[in-house]
Design a protein around this motif. Structure first.
Motif, PDB file in Angstrom:
ATOM      1  N   UNK A 185       0.830  -1.206   0.000  1.00  0.00           N
ATOM      2  CA  UNK A 185       0.000   0.000   0.000  1.00  0.00           C
ATOM      3  C   UNK A 185       0.864   1.255   0.000  1.00  0.00           C
ATOM      4  N   UNK A 186       1.962   1.221   0.726  1.00  0.00           N
ATOM      5  CA  UNK A 186       2.871   2.367   0.746  1.00  0.00           C
ATOM      6  C   UNK A 186       3.524   2.574  -0.613  1.00  0.00           C
ATOM      7  N   UNK A 187       3.861   1.463  -1.287  1.00  0.00           N
ATOM      8  CA  UNK A 187       4.478   1.566  -2.618  1.00  0.00           C
ATOM      9  C   UNK A 187       3.483   2.130  -3.627  1.00  0.00           C
ATOM     10  N   UNK A 188       2.211   1.740  -3.489  1.00  0.00           N
ATOM     11  CA  UNK A 188       1.181   2.274  -4.388  1.00  0.00           C
ATOM     12  C   UNK A 188       1.046   3.779  -4.204  1.00  0.00           C
ATOM     13  N   UNK A 189       1.208   4.246  -2.965  1.00  0.00           N
ATOM     14  CA  UNK A 189       1.127   5.684  -2.696  1.00  0.00           C
ATOM     15  C   UNK A 189       2.367   6.446  -3.139  1.00  0.00           C
ATOM     16  N   UNK A 190       3.339   5.736  -3.726  1.00  0.00           N
ATOM     17  CA  UNK A 190       4.520   6.392  -4.269  1.00  0.00           C
ATOM     18  C   UNK A 190       5.708   6.464  -3.335  1.00  0.00           C
ATOM     19  N   UNK A 191       5.674   5.735  -2.233  1.00  0.00           N
ATOM     20  CA  UNK A 191       6.790   5.771  -1.298  1.00  0.00           C
ATOM     21  C   UNK A 191       7.912   4.847  -1.769  1.00  0.00           C
ATOM     22  N   UNK A 192       9.129   5.262  -1.544  1.00  0.00           N
ATOM     23  CA  UNK A 192      10.287   4.424  -1.858  1.00  0.00           C
ATOM     24  C   UNK A 192      10.490   3.415  -0.743  1.00  0.00           C
ATOM     25  N   UNK A 193      11.471   2.515  -0.943  1.00  0.00           N
ATOM     26  CA  UNK A 193      11.773   1.560   0.119  1.00  0.00           C
ATOM     27  C   UNK A 193      12.171   2.277   1.411  1.00  0.00           C
ATOM     28  N   UNK A 194      12.961   3.345   1.250  1.00  0.00           N
ATOM     29  CA  UNK A 194      13.409   4.093   2.430  1.00  0.00           C
ATOM     30  C   UNK A 194      12.228   4.729   3.157  1.00  0.00           C
ATOM     31  N   UNK A 195      11.342   5.383   2.406  1.00  0.00           N
ATOM     32  CA  UNK A 195      10.183   6.036   3.022  1.00  0.00           C
ATOM     33  C   UNK A 195       9.227   5.015   3.619  1.00  0.00           C
ATOM     34  N   UNK A 196       9.027   3.902   2.926  1.00  0.00           N
ATOM     35  CA  UNK A 196       8.146   2.856   3.456  1.00  0.00           C
ATOM     36  C   UNK A 196       8.702   2.285   4.755  1.00  0.00           C
ATOM     37  N   UNK A 197      10.021   2.171   4.799  1.00  0.00           N
ATOM     38  CA  UNK A 197      10.641   1.646   6.019  1.00  0.00           C
ATOM     39  C   UNK A 197      10.401   2.576   7.197  1.00  0.00           C
ATOM     40  N   UNK A 198      10.654   3.879   7.009  1.00  0.00           N
ATOM     41  CA  UNK A 198      10.558   4.823   8.121  1.00  0.00           C
ATOM     42  C   UNK A 198       9.115   5.152   8.487  1.00  0.00           C
ATOM     43  N   UNK A 199       8.235   5.216   7.500  1.00  0.00           N
ATOM     44  CA  UNK A 199       6.877   5.704   7.762  1.00  0.00           C
ATOM     45  C   UNK A 199       5.866   4.598   7.988  1.00  0.00           C
ATOM     46  N   UNK A 200       6.200   3.373   7.580  1.00  0.00           N
ATOM     47  CA  UNK A 200       5.238   2.280   7.719  1.00  0.00           C
ATOM     48  C   UNK A 200       5.798   1.139   8.575  1.00  0.00           C
ATOM     49  N   UNK A 201       6.973   0.658   8.211  1.00  0.00           N
ATOM     50  CA  UNK A 201       7.514  -0.531   8.872  1.00  0.00           C
ATOM     51  C   UNK A 201       7.919  -0.237  10.314  1.00  0.00           C
ATOM     52  N   UNK A 202       8.717   0.807  10.522  1.00  0.00           N
ATOM     53  CA  UNK A 202       9.214   1.106  11.868  1.00  0.00           C
ATOM     54  C   UNK A 202       8.081   1.397  12.860  1.00  0.00           C
ATOM     55  N   UNK A 203       7.101   2.260  12.516  1.00  0.00           N
ATOM     56  CA  UNK A 203       6.020   2.513  13.486  1.00  0.00           C
ATOM     57  C   UNK A 203       5.226   1.270  13.856  1.00  0.00           C
ATOM     58  N   UNK A 204       5.186   0.270  12.986  1.00  0.00           N
ATOM     59  CA  UNK A 204       4.462  -0.961  13.277  1.00  0.00           C
ATOM     60  C   UNK A 204       5.362  -2.059  13.830  1.00  0.00           C
ATOM     61  N   UNK A 205       6.605  -1.722  14.153  1.00  0.00           N
ATOM     62  CA  UNK A 205       7.549  -2.714  14.683  1.00  0.00           C
ATOM     63  C   UNK A 205       8.144  -2.268  16.019  1.00  0.00           C
ATOM     64  N   UNK A 206       7.484  -1.353  16.703  1.00  0.00           N
ATOM     65  CA  UNK A 206       8.057  -0.792  17.921  1.00  0.00           C
ATOM     66  C   UNK A 206       8.231  -1.841  19.020  1.00  0.00           C
ATOM     67  N   UNK A 207       7.325  -2.820  19.087  1.00  0.00           N
ATOM     68  CA  UNK A 207       7.470  -3.865  20.103  1.00  0.00           C
ATOM     69  C   UNK A 207       8.762  -4.658  19.889  1.00  0.00           C
ATOM     70  N   UNK A 208       9.028  -5.001  18.637  1.00  0.00           N
ATOM     71  CA  UNK A 208      10.245  -5.754  18.353  1.00  0.00           C
ATOM     72  C   UNK A 208      11.480  -4.890  18.571  1.00  0.00           C
ATOM     73  N   UNK A 209      11.408  -3.619  18.216  1.00  0.00           N
ATOM     74  CA  UNK A 209      12.529  -2.716  18.467  1.00  0.00           C
ATOM     75  C   UNK A 209      12.809  -2.621  19.967  1.00  0.00           C
ATOM     76  N   UNK A 210      11.752  -2.583  20.781  1.00  0.00           N
ATOM     77  CA  UNK A 210      11.943  -2.516  22.231  1.00  0.00           C
ATOM     78  C   UNK A 210      12.627  -3.772  22.750  1.00  0.00           C
TER      79      UNK A 210
END
Length: 290
Positions: A185-210
């Motif tokens: 969905x992020x790629x469809x909105x025109x986000x690059x891999x870098x933007x998808x990582x920071x704006x989609x993946x990281x916010x949804x992975x905070x438990x694992x980051x902790x």
């Protein structure tokens, strides 16, 4: 054994075996918890005693007089600047945690999600680093750090340990199970891999980051051999190196050793208590089973 059901009023049977099993489980858990707490009790007990009481023939469960002055003596000891060591360990552990999470999460995401024909080869190379003993790379790492002039500096203490093959492996395993729909969905909105990582993946992975932050922080705080070699000046000592200085060939300051130990484990206890649920959940989500 029967009891009355609260709604129907009919007798309800409770298996005696399940009651005995639950009781045995509680007893075993209590005994394990007690054994786990014994070292902490001994540390606090000895930290508030004098050396003669610690080494005396007669065992004392509690100090005769609580020696709160041991705290002041620890931080005013002219031979070891323990306050400086606490600060050094805090800086090293925090910066190492942030840097390791950034580098290893990017590496793990790239290996799991970005199409590249040599991705598997790179991943296998990362796994090979896990099989190399630390003693093999210790001397070359020290020679490199020394040639760069990083001895007795935060750079020498932190930078060589920023990349962890094991942490990279865990991030890759986690991202392999991450929902692809969110990234698509992020790629469809025109986000690059870098933007998808920071704006989609990281916010949804905070438990694992902790969870990974907890493991990395504890590892950085407890590191001893590398800080011992790099931190040759007392001003660059970390907590673990400072602890070793209280035990010499001439004297052993037991009350200072235990007081310093009690204070040095407090940050680890707070970090673990605050992040323990994410630690279990994060490791469970890496895809490692059995």
């Amino acid at each position: 054994m029967t009891t009355t059901a609260p709604e129907s009023g009919k007798p309800r049977r409770v298996r005696r075996g399940s009651v005995i099993g639950n009781t045995g489980l509680y007893v075993a858990t209590g005994v394990a918890a007690l054994l786990f707490l014994i070292p902490f009790y001994l540390i606090v007990r000895n930290a508030l005693m004098t050396d003669p009481e610690i080494t005396g023939e007669n065992w004392k469960w509690l100090p005769s007089h609580i020696q709160w002055g041991n705290v002041s003596e620890l931080f005013h000891d002219e031979t070891v600047d323990f306050g400086r060591s606490l600060w050094n360990s805090t800086v090293v552990a925090v910066l190492m945690t942030v840097g390791t999470l950034l580098i290893c999460s990017l590496a793990g995401y790239g290996l799991a999600r970005i199409p590249y024909k040599h991705a598997n080869k790179v991943f296998y190379a990362v796994l090979v680093t896990l099989m190399i003993p630390t003693a093999v790379t210790f001397v070359p790492s020290f020679v490199l750090v020394s040639s760069l002039g990083w001895v007795d500096s935060y750079r020498g203490l932190i930078i060589p340990g920023l990349f962890s093959g094991f942490t990279c492996f865990l991030f890759r395993q986690y991202y392999l199970g991450f929902p692809k729909e969110l990234e698509e969905a992020a790629r469809v909105d025109g986000l690059s891999h870098w933007s998808a990582y920071w704006r989609v993946v990281v916010p949804n992975s905070l438990n694992f980051f902790a969870a990974m932050a907890t493991i990395t922080f504890i590892s950085g705080w407890n590191a001893f051999l590398w800080p011992l070699v790099i931190g040759q000046d007392p001003s660059a000592w970390t907590v673990q190196v400072a602890l070793s200085s209280y035990m010499t060939n001439q004297t052993v300051n037991y009350h200072l050793i235990f007081m310093a130990t009690a204070i040095s484990i407090l940050p680890l206890v707070f970090v673990f208590l605050f992040l323990q649920r994410w630690l279990v959940q994060g490791v469970a989500r890496t895809g490692i089973k059995g």
